[in-house]
Design a protein around this motif. Structure first.
Motif, short mmCIF file in Angstrom:
data_model
loop_
_atom_site.label_atom_id
_atom_site.label_comp_id
_atom_site.label_asym_id
_atom_site.label_seq_id
_atom_site.Cartn_x
_atom_site.Cartn_y
_atom_site.Cartn_z
N ARG A 36 49.50 39.03 22.90
CA ARG A 36 47.93 38.76 22.30
C ARG A 36 46.71 38.93 22.30
NH1 ARG A 36 48.57 33.15 24.86
NH2 ARG A 36 47.54 31.97 22.67
N VAL A 37 47.14 39.74 23.51
CA VAL A 37 45.21 40.65 23.55
C VAL A 37 45.51 41.91 23.11
CG1 VAL A 37 43.96 41.35 25.36
CG2 VAL A 37 45.63 39.18 25.43
N ARG A 38 45.75 42.07 21.79
CA ARG A 38 46.26 43.80 20.74
C ARG A 38 45.36 44.26 22.01
NH1 ARG A 38 41.82 40.53 18.29
NH2 ARG A 38 40.12 41.39 17.52
N TYR A 39 44.30 44.80 22.22
CA TYR A 39 43.91 46.13 23.20
C TYR A 39 45.04 46.56 23.95
CZ TYR A 39 39.94 43.87 21.20
OH TYR A 39 38.44 42.77 20.78
N VAL A 40 45.87 45.60 24.59
CA VAL A 40 46.98 46.47 25.68
C VAL A 40 48.07 46.66 25.47
CG1 VAL A 40 48.22 45.46 27.01
CG2 VAL A 40 46.20 44.43 27.19
N GLN A 41 47.45 46.62 24.21
CA GLN A 41 48.68 47.82 23.25
C GLN A 41 47.85 49.44 23.38
OE1 GLN A 41 51.36 46.09 20.07
NE2 GLN A 41 50.71 44.39 20.84
N GLN A 250 34.23 47.33 38.58
CA GLN A 250 35.28 46.40 37.51
C GLN A 250 34.45 46.56 36.02
OE1 GLN A 250 35.36 43.30 40.52
NE2 GLN A 250 38.00 42.92 39.35
N THR A 251 35.33 45.91 35.05
CA THR A 251 35.09 46.42 34.13
C THR A 251 36.12 45.80 33.46
OG1 THR A 251 33.52 47.55 31.80
CG2 THR A 251 35.14 48.84 32.66
N ALA A 252 36.05 45.70 31.95
CA ALA A 252 36.94 44.45 31.04
C ALA A 252 36.79 45.06 29.02
CB ALA A 252 36.81 43.06 31.53
N THR A 253 38.05 44.63 28.97
CA THR A 253 37.39 44.75 26.94
C THR A 253 37.33 43.31 26.59
OG1 THR A 253 39.08 43.02 26.44
CG2 THR A 253 40.01 45.75 27.08
N GLN A 254 35.93 43.64 25.78
CA GLN A 254 36.34 42.08 24.99
C GLN A 254 36.90 41.26 25.02
OE1 GLN A 254 32.42 40.87 24.95
NE2 GLN A 254 31.66 43.52 25.75
N ALA A 255 37.17 40.10 24.79
CA ALA A 255 38.04 38.47 25.30
C ALA A 255 38.44 38.87 23.98
CB ALA A 255 37.80 36.95 25.76
N VAL A 256 40.20 38.77 23.54
CA VAL A 256 40.43 38.05 21.85
C VAL A 256 40.28 36.97 21.46
CG1 VAL A 256 42.12 40.05 22.14
CG2 VAL A 256 42.74 37.59 22.69
N VAL A 257 39.60 36.84 19.84
CA VAL A 257 39.40 35.66 20.06
C VAL A 257 41.06 34.55 19.00
CG1 VAL A 257 38.23 33.51 18.57
CG2 VAL A 257 37.30 34.95 19.54
N MET A 271 40.80 25.65 15.91
CA MET A 271 40.23 25.79 16.09
C MET A 271 39.99 27.45 17.15
SD MET A 271 37.79 23.48 18.83
CE MET A 271 36.62 24.11 18.86
N PRO A 272 39.52 28.34 16.57
CA PRO A 272 38.51 29.71 17.12
C PRO A 272 38.12 29.81 18.23
CG PRO A 272 37.62 29.28 15.38
CD PRO A 272 37.96 28.36 15.07
N TRP A 273 39.24 30.31 19.63
CA TRP A 273 38.86 29.79 20.72
C TRP A 273 39.10 31.71 21.57
CZ3 TRP A 273 35.11 26.48 21.54
CH2 TRP A 273 34.46 26.27 22.33
#
Length: 318
Positions: A36-41, A250-257, A271-273
């Motif tokens: 679900r979190v495409r940035y991980v790949q 610490q830092t992070a990617t933006q959250a996926v919707v 609904m998108p969240w």
């Protein structure tokens, strides 16, 4: 249920049935999260090309603390406690009406857990009413028999094929009836954290790479790793929490919707969240004030966590 055979936790040295089951549980949660979190790949591909190592520093989960029904951190921490985790730190975030515990496992390479709860009684009246109305349909607490089975795995092993689906469901199935779109939007005005839990339940909020473990010069600190993700097209948090020399940065990617199911005027809808982000952590040695020895910092710093809570704020909301 398909069991993950390639996740990061089953690659650890595991010696007991309880450790093996715990690693399997963590990897099953990891697999759904990374899908679900495409940035991980993208991160995984960066790691693969650099011949670096991914080590999961910690997992974050969120809960709502209410009295009727009685809910909060214990609704999910009991599973991990039955598998050997123990509370190791307590944190308070009064401005956000949050409290948290972090848990550690005796196995030195198992990830820490950071489980937080929103003190619903501190919210404005209308927001309290929404949460209490939705949580009236909260499923019963984790059965004692399930916790007993987990706690006794070393003495009485059970087939993971039978046990794993029951445990994973406690995280991945919404523990209450679907909220309405109106309730989610109204609650978000008072607490984006509360709105997030209302639509996601006890799903994992984020996993975390410990950049110290990468083991290659081009990714050996948090700045280099964040820069590599940006070059690969991953949207990142603007700042790094913690100045150079801090024991934790610490830092992070933006959250996926993602689309989440809700009721809209009584009919099933979506609904998108915001869902989740991928976090980076750098842990450096510090002088332990109790022993005077230089050790790696293994806890959490409240001000940093406060800012990272905001990473799931829906874009365009205040």
């Amino acid at each position: 249920m398909t069991r993950s055979a390639t996740g990061p936790h089953q690659q650890l040295a595991l010696t007991t049935p309880k450790e093996r089951f715990c690693a399997l549980l963590l990897d099953t949660l990891w697999e759904r999260y990374r899908q679900r979190v495409r940035y991980v790949q993208i991160y995984e591909e960066i790691i693969r090309q650099a011949k670096a190592r991914f080590f999961n520093d910690h997992i974050a989960l969120r809960t709502l603390a209410t009295q009727q029904p009685l809910a909060g951190i214990a609704m999910i921490s009991r599973i991990f406690e039955a598998l050997g985790y123990e509370a190791a730190g307590c944190y308070h975030f009064p401005d956000k009406h949050l409290a948290a515990l972090h848990f550690q496992h005796p196995h030195p390479e198992f990830p820490k857990l950071f489980i937080s709860e929103l003190r619903v009684w501190e919210l404005p009246g209308p927001a309290q009413a929404i949460v209490e109305r939705v949580l009236r349909s909260h499923r019963p607490p984790i059965p004692t028999g399930l916790l007993t089975t987990l706690a006794r795995l070393d003495a009485q092993p059970v087939s993971p094929d039978d046990l794993l689906p029951r445990v994973v469901a406690e995280f991945e199935q919404l523990p209450w009836l679907l909220p309405s779109r109106e309730d989610v939007l109204q609650l978000n005005e008072a607490s984006q954290y509360a709105a997030w839990v209302l639509v996601h339940g006890y799903n994992v909020n984020h996993f975390t790479s410990l950049v110290n473990s990468h083991g290659v010069p081009e990714l050996d600190d948090i700045e280099k790793t964040a820069a590599a993700l940006r070059r690969a097209g991953v949207p990142m948090k603007d700042e790094i929490e913690g100045a150079p020399g801090s024991p934790l940065r610490q830092t992070a990617t933006q959250a996926v919707v993602i689309d989440v199911p809700v009721h809209d005027q009584g009919a099933p809808s979506q609904m998108p969240w915001t869902y989740a982000y991928f976090e980076l952590a750098q842990r450096d040695p510090y002088i332990d004030p109790q022993t005077g020895k230089k050790v790696r910092f293994e806890g959490f710093l409240g001000p940093q966590a406060t800012h990272l809570f905001e990473m799931t704020r829906l874009p365009g909301t205040s």
